[in-house]
Enzyme design. Structure first.
Site, PDB file in Angstrom:
ATOM      1  N   ASP A 188       0.850  -1.196   0.000  1.00 41.07           N
ATOM      2  CA  ASP A 188       0.000   0.000   0.000  1.00 41.07           C
ATOM      3  C   ASP A 188       0.885   1.246   0.000  1.00 41.07           C
ATOM      4  OD1 ASP A 188      -2.482   1.216  -0.212  1.00 41.07           O
ATOM      5  OD2 ASP A 188      -2.696   1.505   1.929  1.00 41.07           O
ATOM      6  N   HIS A 192       2.712  10.053  -0.132  1.00 41.72           N
ATOM      7  CA  HIS A 192       2.122  11.390  -0.020  1.00 41.72           C
ATOM      8  C   HIS A 192       3.101  12.351   0.638  1.00 41.72           C
ATOM      9  CE1 HIS A 192      -1.627   9.506  -1.099  1.00 41.72           C
ATOM     10  NE2 HIS A 192      -1.612   8.752  -0.031  1.00 41.72           N
TER      11      HIS A 192
END
Length: 317
Positions: A188, A192
């Site tokens: 995952d 960011h």
């Protein structure tokens, strides 16, 4: 849907979530009737379907609570107001019911929570539909970030935004991996920037950290090969033995490891675009030293030497 399926994807993904970045996507809907209709069409293709499960009532409630308290609802504060497990798992139960109604092949992802594991195990035991369990949130779960993560740009440590899993939760996660409730794992990887969402970069440290867990006795090397390679090739993509095997005729996708190497993860070279290292300073045992793709070395001793464009799309039919 049939035209998309003919292009060769492994499956389809739907977000049961509509909110700000990174969930501002046309693939998102809160409407379970629409999701059921999509499932019915996907079932005709025989492809897998992964749904990011989500009960929006919990998010709406958390935002109200934050507003009432006078605090901003940000990635750094949301854990104070937000019931993440309840939100995901309650959404997961509704998705499983709809998946059975439509008869799809359910890729059960985003459910590595304590009660989410129970849902996936029950769904596999019921054996009504084909269910593929995947712990696809490793940076939140079995490979949790250090308490202080390192931002390479300014050279400063910042507190991680997500709480670490408890010992009981970790034990249950590894138990689900070892008993085949979870047949696959994935990073995952979420690079960011600070302020966008909770940073979750993992990809470049993933292999090293998993070898460390083998050395810690969490699983075996053989099981690690299954959950990172063999099962994806067999169950998800149908590429076995071209992928997921080392034998004549296979693609020679190979990694070499030094299981005895004791070292400390540093940040002299960080490839992830957000330039955040959540494992800076972590002492581990085990290191991936070389990666080959189709017989060509693309990483050696921490240096990525693969050439852009060497990757190859393989359709799933």
């Amino acid at each position: 849907m049939p035209k998309l399926a003919a292009m060769g994807p492994a499956g389809f993904k739907i977000f049961q979530k509509v909110t700000d970045y990174p969930y501002s996507t046309p693939a998102g809907t809160r409407d379970t009737a629409v999701i059921l209709e999509a499932f019915e069409e996907i079932a005709k293709t025989g492809k897998w379907c992964l749904v990011h499960p989500f009960d929006h009532n919990f998010l709406d409630h958390a935002q109200r609570k934050a507003k009432e308290s006078g605090e901003a609802f940000t990635p750094a504060t949301f854990a104070k107001f937000y019931k993440m497990e309840e939100e995901f798992v309650s959404g997961g139960y509704s998705i499983y019911y709809l998946a059975k109604q439509a008869g799809i092949r359910w890729f059960a992802g985003h459910l590595p929570f304590y009660s989410g594991i129970d849902l996936v195990r029950w769904a596999k035991t019921e054996n009504v539909i084909d269910v593929l369990g995947c712990n696809d949130n490793c940076w939140l779960t079995i490979l949790p970030q250090e308490e202080m993560v390192y931002d390479v740009g300014p050279g400063e440590f910042v507190k991680r935004m997500q709480p670490a899993p408890s010992k009981e939760w970790l034990d249950k996660l590894w138990g689900a991996i070892n008993d085949n409730t979870m047949e696959m794992i994935a990073t995952d990887h979420a690079p960011h920037l600070r302020g966008e969402s909770a940073p979750g970069p993992l990809l470049e440290w993933y292999g090293h950290l998993l070898l460390n867990e083998v050395n810690n006795g969490r699983t075996t090397l053989e099981r690690l090969v299954e959950i990172t390679s063999v099962n994806a090739a067999k169950r998800l993509f149908g590429f076995y033995p071209r992928k997921g095997a080392i034998q004549p005729g296979s693609d020679a996708d190979i990694i070499l490891c030094d299981m005895d190497k004791e070292w400390t993860i540093g940040s002299d070279k960080v490839y992830t675009k957000c330039q955040i290292n959540p494992y800076h300073g972590k002492k581990i045992k085990g290191q991936v030293t070389l990666t080959m793709l189709r017989g060509t070395v693309i990483m050696e001793n921490g240096e990525v030497i693969g050439k852009p464009g060497y990757g190859k799309f393989i359709p799933v039919h």
